[in-house]
Motif scaffolding. Structure first.
Motif, PDB file in Angstrom:
ATOM      1  N   SER A 423       0.827  -1.217   0.000  1.00 38.49           N
ATOM      2  CA  SER A 423       0.000   0.000   0.000  1.00 38.49           C
ATOM      3  C   SER A 423       0.856   1.260   0.000  1.00 38.49           C
ATOM      4  O   SER A 423       0.340   2.360  -0.149  1.00 38.49           O
ATOM      5  N   HIS A 424       2.184   1.115   0.172  1.00 33.79           N
ATOM      6  CA  HIS A 424       3.097   2.255   0.069  1.00 33.79           C
ATOM      7  C   HIS A 424       3.451   2.484  -1.398  1.00 33.79           C
ATOM      8  O   HIS A 424       3.785   1.545  -2.121  1.00 33.79           O
ATOM      9  N   HIS A 462       5.327   2.947   8.083  1.00 35.33           N
ATOM     10  CA  HIS A 462       4.097   2.841   7.280  1.00 35.33           C
ATOM     11  C   HIS A 462       3.285   1.624   7.713  1.00 35.33           C
ATOM     12  O   HIS A 462       2.050   1.702   7.842  1.00 35.33           O
ATOM     13  N   CYS A 463       3.952   0.499   7.934  1.00 34.74           N
ATOM     14  CA  CYS A 463       3.245  -0.727   8.334  1.00 34.74           C
ATOM     15  C   CYS A 463       2.551  -0.561   9.676  1.00 34.74           C
ATOM     16  O   CYS A 463       1.488  -1.155   9.910  1.00 34.74           O
ATOM     17  N   ARG A 464       3.119   0.224  10.551  1.00 38.22           N
ATOM     18  CA  ARG A 464       2.528   0.394  11.892  1.00 38.22           C
ATOM     19  C   ARG A 464       1.153   1.055  11.826  1.00 38.22           C
ATOM     20  O   ARG A 464       0.378   0.975  12.771  1.00 38.22           O
ATOM     21  N   GLN A 465       0.856   1.711  10.694  1.00 41.63           N
ATOM     22  CA  GLN A 465      -0.472   2.307  10.536  1.00 41.63           C
ATOM     23  C   GLN A 465      -1.546   1.238  10.321  1.00 41.63           C
ATOM     24  O   GLN A 465      -2.723   1.500  10.544  1.00 41.63           O
ATOM     25  N   CYS A 472       4.710  -6.219  12.231  1.00 44.79           N
ATOM     26  CA  CYS A 472       5.502  -5.347  11.366  1.00 44.79           C
ATOM     27  C   CYS A 472       6.878  -5.952  11.115  1.00 44.79           C
ATOM     28  O   CYS A 472       7.462  -6.584  12.002  1.00 44.79           O
ATOM     29  N   PRO A 473       7.410  -5.766   9.923  1.00 40.57           N
ATOM     30  CA  PRO A 473       8.745  -6.312   9.637  1.00 40.57           C
ATOM     31  C   PRO A 473       9.791  -5.690  10.548  1.00 40.57           C
ATOM     32  O   PRO A 473       9.778  -4.488  10.805  1.00 40.57           O
ATOM     33  N   LYS A 474      10.683  -6.532  11.035  1.00 38.37           N
ATOM     34  CA  LYS A 474      11.802  -6.052  11.858  1.00 38.37           C
ATOM     35  C   LYS A 474      13.031  -5.779  11.003  1.00 38.37           C
ATOM     36  O   LYS A 474      13.966  -5.137  11.442  1.00 38.37           O
ATOM     37  N   ARG A 475      12.998  -6.322   9.788  1.00 41.19           N
ATOM     38  CA  ARG A 475      14.126  -6.138   8.882  1.00 41.19           C
ATOM     39  C   ARG A 475      13.587  -6.008   7.462  1.00 41.19           C
ATOM     40  O   ARG A 475      12.669  -6.721   7.073  1.00 41.19           O
TER      41      ARG A 475
END
Length: 508
Positions: A423-424, A462-465, A472-475
């Motif tokens: 979505s980004h 962005h993912c945290r939204q 959420c990806p850590k890497r």
């Protein structure tokens, strides 16, 4: 009264009802001489001539005939010229290595192998009685001779053996019967509203699950086939424009190619408010579905299935109840795998695996009785996919069971994370995998193909939204491309390999 269902029914009807209608527009740019434009009368004559040629070669009923080819008119003909007279078609993925092709041809016991001229070098290594290059040293067709009739047609007979991609092990030969293929094609055509006004563009490889049944249903209903040898976004748009295409099937990668080409297209997008596109292979991101509807103006449809299910299991098409919803909400609903197709039953077991029972399910794996018994335990097919049925009884695929990431004791769906990243605006492609980590067990890791300057920190924020923190990806690693199969599926096992090297188990 009992009358056996066979794939020849589709061709017989087309020849009877639409003999002078254009059936096929063959790929013009190919190494073999193009078949050009053929009517259904001519297509049927070619199928009979192919069957007669196999008679001359001494190939018995139940004999296997392999075709290694890109999409072509000759391959399309073989769906009828081989199986329609009681033999078994083995369509082979032309992108496979020589070792893989050798295995498939040997395992299937093919009596005859036809190969595209670009693949003639692979024929030399094959231990087969009859080997021919399509359109060169021997054609499929023996005109002027009527084939021997299949005097006792059996709908339970194997019509095709389709080998799975074999991404993690030796490929398995999926035996599909005439009944499997007949019912899959008719149910698929019913759900999509296929008619004699349709012009179908073969963007999907015909070898893959028999083109999902489209070679049969489009023929039986008198539609027109337009053959595309190589997927190219601009060429897809050009042929939609030139031939008045109304229907396509495609993997998500093909959708992305069309969207990219549309950005540079001069003039109105071809097929707007006319084309129905059917997508499967992986759940596309919600934003991609939105773009198909808005930027291309095509009707978006999604199906879910496997080679072993012929393939249709579920169908997701726009419903009247969704017409007034915002576009993003429509796209989100269309992003689900779909509702069970007519005559298909879907359930979820205690481990979250999707099970399906239908007349489309495989007869078995060729010469693999133990594996057949395993996947058909309980008189249902075990898909290997994880998912759930939502409040509307629509199937949602949460992940391949083996692709679920267990991070900090929590299950994370890689598809959900991929959807958030896609979505980004800067993300063109993404694959999310789990890699070993001492603290988390498995670390949620995203491999991103980006078209713009963007940082890992920006993408994680962005993912945290959209996602809980643990999802959420850590890497995030940026890569130039992602490995895919011939049908556009991500080969995540290849992405995992360097991270899991030295580990005995592929979970942590």
């Amino acid at each position: 009264m009992y009358y056996p269902l066979t794939v020849r029914d589709f061709l017989d009807r087309a020849e009877s009802v639409y003999p002078d209608r254009v059936a096929l527009v063959d790929e013009p740019d190919q190494p073999a001489p193009s078949l050009g434009r053929l009517t259904y009368r001519e297509l049927a004559a070619n199928a009979r001539a192919q069957a007669a040629r196999l008679d001359r070669l001494g190939v018995p009923r139940g004999g296997r005939v392999a075709v290694i080819s890109q999409n072509s008119g000759r391959l399309l003909t073989s769906f009828f010229g081989v199986s329609g007279w009681g033999r078994i078609l083995v369509p082979v993925n032309f992108r496979l290595s020589l070792a893989e092709i050798e295995y498939i041809v040997g395992h299937s016991g093919a009596d005859v192998v036809y190969a595209d001229p670009e693949l003639k070098d692979k024929l030399d290594a094959l231990d087969v009685r009859h080997k021919f290059v399509l359109g060169e040293d021997d054609d499929l067709f023996l005109h002027g001779t009527e084939p021997e009739e299949w005097t006792d047609p059996d709908e339970g007979a194997t019509a095709t053996i389709n080998y799975t991609s074999g991404t993690t092990a030796r490929p398995k030969g999926v035996q599909l019967t005439h009944r499997n293929l007949w019912l899959n094609a008719t149910v698929f055509g019913l759900h999509l509203g296929v008619s004699d006004r349709d012009v179908y563009l073969h963007t999907l490889p015909m070898f893959h699950a028999n083109g999902w049944g489209m070679p049969y249903v489009v023929t039986g209903l008198g539609g027109q086939h337009v053959v595309l040898r190589k997927v190219d976004g601009a060429e897809i748009l050009r042929r939609i424009d030139e031939h008045g295409v109304t229907l396509m099937c495609a993997a998500p990668a093909v959708v992305s190619a069309a969207l990219e080409a549309a950005a540079d297209w001069d003039g109105p997008i071809p097929g707007r408010d006319r084309v129905r596109i059917v997508v499967a292979g992986a759940p596309p991101p919600t934003r991609t579905i939105e773009r198909v509807m808005e930027e291309l103006g095509w009707e978006f449809n999604q199906i879910y299935g496997l080679t072993e299910t012929s393939p249709i299991v579920t169908v997701n098409r726009m419903r009247a109840e969704w017409e007034e919803l915002p576009r993003r909400e429509q796209a989100a609903r269309l992003g689900r795998a779909g509702a069970p197709a007519l005559g298909v039953r879907v359930s979820i077991d205690e481990q979250g695996e999707v099970l399906t029972s239908s007349n489309h399910n495989l007869d078995g794996y060729w010469e693999q009785p133990e594996e057949t018994a395993r996947v058909q335990a309980g008189n249902t097919f075990h898909t290997g996919d994880g998912g759930y049925l939502d409040d509307e009884s629509y199937l949602v695929i949460s992940d391949r069971k083996k692709d679920v990431i267990i991070s900090g004791g929590e299950n994370v769906s890689s598809i959900e994370v991929e959807d958030a990243l896609m979505s980004h605006a800067a993300v063109r492609e993404v694959a999310v995998i789990g890699i070993p980590d001492e603290k988390w067990g498995e670390l949620v890791t995203a491999l991103v193909v980006s078209g713009d300057d963007v940082t890992a920190e920006e993408l994680i924020a962005h993912c945290r939204q959209y996602l809980a923190g643990y999802k959420c990806p850590k890497r995030i690693d940026f890569v130039d491309e992602l490995p895919r199969t011939a049908t556009g599926k991500l080969q995540k096992f290849k992405l995992r390999e360097p991270f899991w090297e030295g580990h005995d188990r592929k979970v942590n």
